[in-house]
Design an enzyme around this catalytic site. Structure first.
Site, PDB file in Angstrom:
ATOM      1  CG  PHE A  27      -9.222  -9.736  12.792  1.00  0.00           C
ATOM      2  CD1 PHE A  27      -7.963 -10.253  13.079  1.00  0.00           C
ATOM      3  CD2 PHE A  27      -9.634  -9.683  11.465  1.00  0.00           C
ATOM      4  CE1 PHE A  27      -7.138 -10.706  12.059  1.00  0.00           C
ATOM      5  CE2 PHE A  27      -8.826 -10.143  10.443  1.00  0.00           C
ATOM      6  CZ  PHE A  27      -7.568 -10.645  10.746  1.00  0.00           C
ATOM      7  CD  GLN A  28      -7.232  -7.271   9.243  1.00  0.00           C
ATOM      8  OE1 GLN A  28      -8.289  -6.982   8.698  1.00  0.00           O
ATOM      9  NE2 GLN A  28      -6.211  -7.792   8.584  1.00  0.00           N
ATOM     10  CG  PHE A  83      22.723  10.806   1.486  1.00  0.00           C
ATOM     11  CD1 PHE A  83      23.203  11.650   0.510  1.00  0.00           C
ATOM     12  CD2 PHE A  83      22.016  11.346   2.550  1.00  0.00           C
ATOM     13  CE1 PHE A  83      22.989  13.030   0.588  1.00  0.00           C
ATOM     14  CE2 PHE A  83      21.800  12.712   2.635  1.00  0.00           C
ATOM     15  CZ  PHE A  83      22.288  13.554   1.650  1.00  0.00           C
ATOM     16  CD  GLU A  90      -1.639  -2.431   1.665  1.00  0.00           C
ATOM     17  OE1 GLU A  90      -0.430  -2.601   1.962  1.00  0.00           O
ATOM     18  OE2 GLU A  90      -2.504  -3.325   1.784  1.00  0.00           O
ATOM     19  CB  VAL A 133      15.451   9.854  -0.183  1.00  0.00           C
ATOM     20  CG1 VAL A 133      16.249  10.284   1.035  1.00  0.00           C
ATOM     21  CG2 VAL A 133      14.342  10.849  -0.467  1.00  0.00           C
TER      22      VAL A 133
HETATM   23  C1  LIG Z   1      18.726  13.935   0.624  1.00  0.00           C
HETATM   24  C2  LIG Z   1      18.143  15.278   0.295  1.00  0.00           C
HETATM   25  C3  LIG Z   1      18.955  16.400   0.245  1.00  0.00           C
HETATM   26  C4  LIG Z   1      18.425  17.648  -0.122  1.00  0.00           C
HETATM   27  N1  LIG Z   1      19.263  18.726  -0.245  1.00  0.00           N
HETATM   28  C5  LIG Z   1      18.778  19.870  -0.812  1.00  0.00           C
HETATM   29  C6  LIG Z   1      19.640  20.942  -1.147  1.00  0.00           C
HETATM   30  O1  LIG Z   1      20.834  20.883  -0.923  1.00  0.00           O
HETATM   31  N2  LIG Z   1      19.110  22.029  -1.756  1.00  0.00           N
HETATM   32  C7  LIG Z   1      17.772  22.122  -2.045  1.00  0.00           C
HETATM   33  O2  LIG Z   1      17.326  23.119  -2.625  1.00  0.00           O
HETATM   34  N3  LIG Z   1      16.934  21.141  -1.696  1.00  0.00           N
HETATM   35  C8  LIG Z   1      17.408  20.022  -1.115  1.00  0.00           C
HETATM   36  N4  LIG Z   1      16.555  18.998  -0.824  1.00  0.00           N
HETATM   37  C9  LIG Z   1      15.129  19.221  -1.044  1.00  0.00           C
HETATM   38  C10 LIG Z   1      14.543  20.062   0.097  1.00  0.00           C
HETATM   39  O3  LIG Z   1      14.368  19.255   1.223  1.00  0.00           O
HETATM   40  C11 LIG Z   1      13.191  20.678  -0.324  1.00  0.00           C
HETATM   41  O4  LIG Z   1      12.330  19.663  -0.724  1.00  0.00           O
HETATM   42  C12 LIG Z   1      13.303  21.663  -1.467  1.00  0.00           C
HETATM   43  O5  LIG Z   1      14.364  22.577  -1.267  1.00  0.00           O
HETATM   44  C13 LIG Z   1      12.009  22.430  -1.584  1.00  0.00           C
HETATM   45  O6  LIG Z   1      11.895  22.952  -2.856  1.00  0.00           O
HETATM   46  P1  LIG Z   1      10.851  24.106  -3.144  1.00  0.00           P
HETATM   47  O7  LIG Z   1      11.036  25.170  -2.148  1.00  0.00           O
HETATM   48  O8  LIG Z   1      10.984  24.434  -4.572  1.00  0.00           O
HETATM   49  O9  LIG Z   1       9.442  23.374  -2.997  1.00  0.00           O
HETATM   50  P2  LIG Z   1       8.355  23.344  -1.831  1.00  0.00           P
HETATM   51  O10 LIG Z   1       8.925  22.954  -0.544  1.00  0.00           O
HETATM   52  O11 LIG Z   1       7.247  22.529  -2.364  1.00  0.00           O
HETATM   53  O12 LIG Z   1       7.875  24.855  -1.688  1.00  0.00           O
HETATM   54  C14 LIG Z   1       7.065  25.483  -2.635  1.00  0.00           C
HETATM   55  C15 LIG Z   1       6.584  26.813  -2.071  1.00  0.00           C
HETATM   56  O13 LIG Z   1       5.893  27.506  -3.109  1.00  0.00           O
HETATM   57  C16 LIG Z   1       4.638  27.953  -2.641  1.00  0.00           C
HETATM   58  N5  LIG Z   1       3.750  27.985  -3.797  1.00  0.00           N
HETATM   59  C17 LIG Z   1       3.122  26.951  -4.400  1.00  0.00           C
HETATM   60  N6  LIG Z   1       2.447  27.375  -5.466  1.00  0.00           N
HETATM   61  C18 LIG Z   1       2.668  28.705  -5.559  1.00  0.00           C
HETATM   62  C19 LIG Z   1       2.271  29.699  -6.497  1.00  0.00           C
HETATM   63  N7  LIG Z   1       1.496  29.420  -7.538  1.00  0.00           N
HETATM   64  N8  LIG Z   1       2.692  30.965  -6.289  1.00  0.00           N
HETATM   65  C20 LIG Z   1       3.493  31.285  -5.220  1.00  0.00           C
HETATM   66  N9  LIG Z   1       3.883  30.381  -4.313  1.00  0.00           N
HETATM   67  C21 LIG Z   1       3.495  29.102  -4.496  1.00  0.00           C
HETATM   68  C22 LIG Z   1       4.239  26.973  -1.566  1.00  0.00           C
HETATM   69  O14 LIG Z   1       3.305  27.548  -0.677  1.00  0.00           O
HETATM   70  C23 LIG Z   1       5.602  26.669  -0.923  1.00  0.00           C
HETATM   71  O15 LIG Z   1       5.891  27.600   0.078  1.00  0.00           O
HETATM   72  C24 LIG Z   1      17.047  17.768  -0.408  1.00  0.00           C
HETATM   73  C25 LIG Z   1      16.225  16.645  -0.304  1.00  0.00           C
HETATM   74  C26 LIG Z   1      16.755  15.409   0.012  1.00  0.00           C
HETATM   75  C27 LIG Z   1      15.847  14.232   0.046  1.00  0.00           C
HETATM   76  C1  LIG Z   2      12.411   5.155   5.061  1.00  0.00           C
HETATM   77  C2  LIG Z   2      13.750   5.750   5.359  1.00  0.00           C
HETATM   78  N1  LIG Z   2      14.629   5.082   6.137  1.00  0.00           N
HETATM   79  C3  LIG Z   2      15.852   5.596   6.402  1.00  0.00           C
HETATM   80  C4  LIG Z   2      16.216   6.809   5.898  1.00  0.00           C
HETATM   81  C5  LIG Z   2      17.596   7.392   6.177  1.00  0.00           C
HETATM   82  N2  LIG Z   2      18.361   7.386   4.917  1.00  0.00           N
HETATM   83  C6  LIG Z   2      18.474   8.455   4.106  1.00  0.00           C
HETATM   84  S1  LIG Z   2      19.334   8.161   2.719  1.00  0.00           S
HETATM   85  C7  LIG Z   2      19.624   6.569   3.173  1.00  0.00           C
HETATM   86  C8  LIG Z   2      20.472   5.675   2.319  1.00  0.00           C
HETATM   87  C9  LIG Z   2      19.875   5.353   1.019  1.00  0.00           C
HETATM   88  O1  LIG Z   2      20.605   4.296   0.484  1.00  0.00           O
HETATM   89  P1  LIG Z   2      20.533   3.912  -1.039  1.00  0.00           P
HETATM   90  O2  LIG Z   2      19.129   3.856  -1.490  1.00  0.00           O
HETATM   91  O3  LIG Z   2      21.355   2.715  -1.256  1.00  0.00           O
HETATM   92  O4  LIG Z   2      21.188   5.197  -1.735  1.00  0.00           O
HETATM   93  P2  LIG Z   2      22.729   5.643  -1.665  1.00  0.00           P
HETATM   94  O5  LIG Z   2      22.785   6.839  -0.787  1.00  0.00           O
HETATM   95  O6  LIG Z   2      23.521   4.487  -1.192  1.00  0.00           O
HETATM   96  O7  LIG Z   2      23.066   5.978  -3.080  1.00  0.00           O
HETATM   97  C10 LIG Z   2      19.042   6.289   4.411  1.00  0.00           C
HETATM   98  C11 LIG Z   2      19.147   4.999   5.117  1.00  0.00           C
HETATM   99  C12 LIG Z   2      15.254   7.478   5.115  1.00  0.00           C
HETATM  100  N3  LIG Z   2      15.489   8.671   4.588  1.00  0.00           N
HETATM  101  N4  LIG Z   2      14.062   6.915   4.841  1.00  0.00           N
END
Ligand SMILES: Cc1cc2nc3c(=O)[nH]c(=O)nc-3n(C[C@H](O)[C@H](O)[C@H](O)COP(=O)(O)OP(=O)(O)OC[C@H]3O[C@@H](n4cnc5c(N)ncnc54)[C@H](O)[C@@H]3O)c2cc1C
Ligand SMILES: Cc1ncc(C[n+]2csc(CCOP(=O)(O)OP(=O)(O)O)c2C)c(N)n1
Ligand SMILES: [Mg+2]
Length: 574
Positions: free
Chosen positions: A112-113, A467, A50, A382
């Site tokens: 159950f569940q 990571f 799911e 991620v």
């Molecule tokens: C492992 C990992 C590392 C990351 N590292 C980075 C990084 O180094 N740098 C980075 O940038 N991100 C990084 N991210 C992503 C980060 O966590 C955020 O998801 C991202 O920066 C958010 O992007 P955003 O602000 O464009 O989008 P959102 O968080 O979705 O924000 C959008 C905003 O726009 C507004 N909005 C929506 N529609 C409109 C509209 N029509 N007009 C005006 N406003 C509007 C919303 O209200 C909201 O405030 C990482 C993610 C992961 C998983």
């Molecule tokens: C559900 C969940 N569990 C744990 C984490 C913590 N976490 C972030 S990145 C990562 C490693 C991901 O490993 P992989 O998919 O092999 O990618 P890699 O970074 O090795 O390229 C983990 C464990 C998470 N973000 N989400």
């Protein structure tokens, strides 16, 4: 035969343009799946977990902008939806979840569940209600749908199996309007104030995010008038980066140094449609102006001196005629030059290593980027696949990029690819999967064959949770619990009815990616990539540097000097 509550539910969904539900069936969902069974206009997308259903619905909603639906049976069935629903809620995509419930007469007995969906889903939804009487249908369903659409997020209805099978009281949908699409603009006085503030500033940088979708032309015109470099946040990449002479890349831990400096060196930072989450990457002394369609977003991540509520397109259209041309262009020129240098530095890392030896994930991603279709849909897990997608996939206005960027859940890429492919049958869909992320929801490999979805899975096999390993190193902790003893993924793919390919040498990467992309069906390409490719932040703080040397020290102390050499080999001597 009389219409049942379940039939009415499916009628209302179909009437609103929903054409499929993602889920796993179960006793308490029988009424609903039975109604779907007899309708040619409604598809039951049977997945194997799911959580996949929720991620897939989220991907569909992200790509189409419309409502998508997932369902789980009572208790464990709908509990499995929860992580995917958190992702949908954080991504602000309209998703309705149907959480089937135990028989209504048993609620409260520890049956159950039994779980309490209204409690369970409260935190990851805008609306969550139990339907306990046939009279509530379709009103409660329609409120749920309307809330998901207008607030952009998740709604949940908990529906006991017995209620779904009861005769409906109402005959059809009550809401007959198409989705309202209001424009939101700051007042005239506010637009004048905004223009004044911008007109008197010289060194302006724009930080733009996903809220700039649909306003590309206005954004570029704005940057031209202000002579402002544009830094984008990750979720804004697909909407901001392309066709953009002002682009200076991303900032943040996986950003580019040019993005970092453009933000840190400005006198005025104009934040538009972004919720970029990392406070430490905002300038401390600059004037900060923020525009967002949601007032509650203003000032969430940094101090704000001037805040405006408006949608990007409408606000910029109203603003542009009031702006005079900024004559000062050295901030823009320096930032763009810096970006070109940074870009070149990153591109230099994407090399094939003269055909033999370690495969750099940067190289792999740049090959995928080069060979992918003009309108490919990419998903990235991620972990380090997010880093490579951010740095090496090129957007062009037609390509799309999905990830679990706000919720940050592993294992998102395959399920999102399923939702993308189901809802866009003609499009090329490419999942950049980590070996850890892929294994986490690997059961849904079977969904690709069952539904004949020609998704291309690229598995970045670094035999680790790389990571996290990097995070451990940066924190000065000896990495632990990050090894992955992987199977032969190609054999698993073949066993599941996919084409399975493995590129073991750099010179095999390009032909194998090409073969997979050409293949008329689902394919998996396993690519062993080097484990310790640094994806360090654009500025390394003293704290982080300390962490690194501490790691070196501790690793030596724990007798793992070999690893330091490996780390050095990959990163220093290439
Ligand atoms: C492992 C990992 C590392 C990351 N590292 C980075 C990084 O180094 N740098 C980075 O940038 N991100 C990084 N991210 C992503 C980060 O966590 C955020 O998801 C991202 O920066 C958010 O992007 P955003 O602000 O464009 O989008 P959102 O968080 O979705 O924000 C959008 C905003 O726009 C507004 N909005 C929506 N529609 C409109 C509209 N029509 N007009 C005006 N406003 C509007 C919303 O209200 C909201 O405030 C990482 C993610 C992961 C998983
Ligand atoms: C559900 C969940 N569990 C744990 C984490 C913590 N976490 C972030 S990145 C990562 C490693 C991901 O490993 P992989 O998919 O092999 O990618 P890699 O970074 O090795 O390229 C983990 C464990 C998470 N973000 N989400
Ligand atoms: Mg890995």
């Amino acid at each position: 035969m009389a219409k049942r509550v379940a039939d009415l539910l499916v009628d209302v969904l179909a009437d609103a343009g929903v054409s499929r539900l993602y889920g796993v069936s179960g006793d308490s969902l029988n009424g609903i799946t039975d109604s779907i069974r007899v309708r040619p206009d409604m598809q039951w997308v049977h997945v194997r977990h799911e959580e996949t259903a929720a991620f897939a619905a989220g991907a569909e909603a992200h790509l189409t902008g419309g409502l998508a639906v997932c369902a789980g049976s009572c208790g464990p069935g709908n509990l499995h939806l929860i992580n995917g629903l958190y992702d949908c809620q954080r991504n602000r995509v309209p998703v309705l979840a149907i959480a089937a419930q135990i028989p209504s007469t048993e609620i409260g007995s520890g049956y159950f569940q039994e779980t309490d969906p209204v409690h369970l889903f409260a935190q990851c939804s805008h609306y969550c209600e139990l339907i306990s009487q046939p009279e509530q249908m379709p009103r409660v369903l329609e409120i749920a749908m309307q809330t998901a659409i207008s607030k952009r997020g998740v709604s949940v209805i908990a529906l006991p199996g017995d209620i779904a099978l009861r005769d409906a009281v109402e005959s059809g949908p009550r809401l007959r309007f198409s989705e309202p699409k209001p424009t939101v603009c700051p007042s005239d006085d506010e637009i004048k104030l905004l223009a004044e503030v911008l007109n008197r500033s010289k060194k302006i940088t724009i930080l733009a995010g996903a809220g700039c979708a649909g306003a590309h032309a206005e954004l570029i015109e704005l940057a031209g008038k202000l002579n402002a470099p544009i830094v984008h946040a990750m979720r804004g990449k697909e909407f901001v980066e392309y066709g953009n002479p002002f682009d200076v890349g991303m900032t943040g831990l996986l950003g580019f140094s040019s993005g970092y400096y453009a933000m840190m060196n400005c006198d005025l930072l104009l934040i538009i449609g972004t919720d970029f989450p990392y406070q430490q990457f905002f300038p401390k002394d600059a004037t900060i102006v923020q525009i967002d369609v949601r007032g509650e977003q203003l000032g969430r991540r940094s101090k704000v001196d001037f805040g405006f509520v408006g949608d990007t397109k409408t606000t910029l259209r109203a603003l542009l005629p009031h702006l005079s041309q900024n004559q000062f262009d050295s901030h823009l020129n320096k930032s763009v030059e810096h970006y070109q240098k940074t870009r070149k530095g990153l591109d230099d890392l994407a090399t094939a290593n003269s055909g033999k030896g370690l495969i750099h994930p940067q190289y792999l991603t740049s090959v995928v980027d080069k060979l992918a279709a003009e309108d490919a849909i990419f998903t990235c897990d991620v972990g380090s696949p997010t880093v490579w997608a951010a740095r090496y996939l090129k957007m062009n206005g037609k390509r799309r990029l999905l990830g679990s960027f706000n919720h940050g859940s592993m294992a998102n890429a395959l399920p999102q690819a399923i939702g993308a492919q189901v809802s866009h049958p003609g499009r090329q869909v490419i999942s950049m999967s980590g070996d850890g992320g892929f294994a986490m929801l690997m059961g849904d490999l079977l969904t690709l064959r069952q539904h004949q979805l020609p998704v291309k899975l690229i598995v970045f096999r670094n035999d680790s949770l790389a990571f996290v390993e990097l995070e451990m190193k940066a924190a000065g902790i000896v990495d632990f619990g990050t090894d992955l003893h992987n199977p032969d993924f190609t054999k698993i793919a073949e066993g599941a009815g996919l084409l399975g390919l493995k590129a073991e040498e750099p010179d095999q990467v390009e032909p194998m990616i090409a073969e997979a992309l050409k293949y008329d069906g689902p394919a998996l390409v396993e690519v062993p990539v080097s484990r310790q490719e640094l994806s360090m932040p654009p500025t390394i703080t003293l704290e982080q540097a300390k962490g690194f040397s501490l790691f070196m020290l501790r690793a030596v102390l724990s007798g793992r000097g070999d690893e330091i050499i490996d780390l050095a080999r990959v990163n220093l001597f290439r």
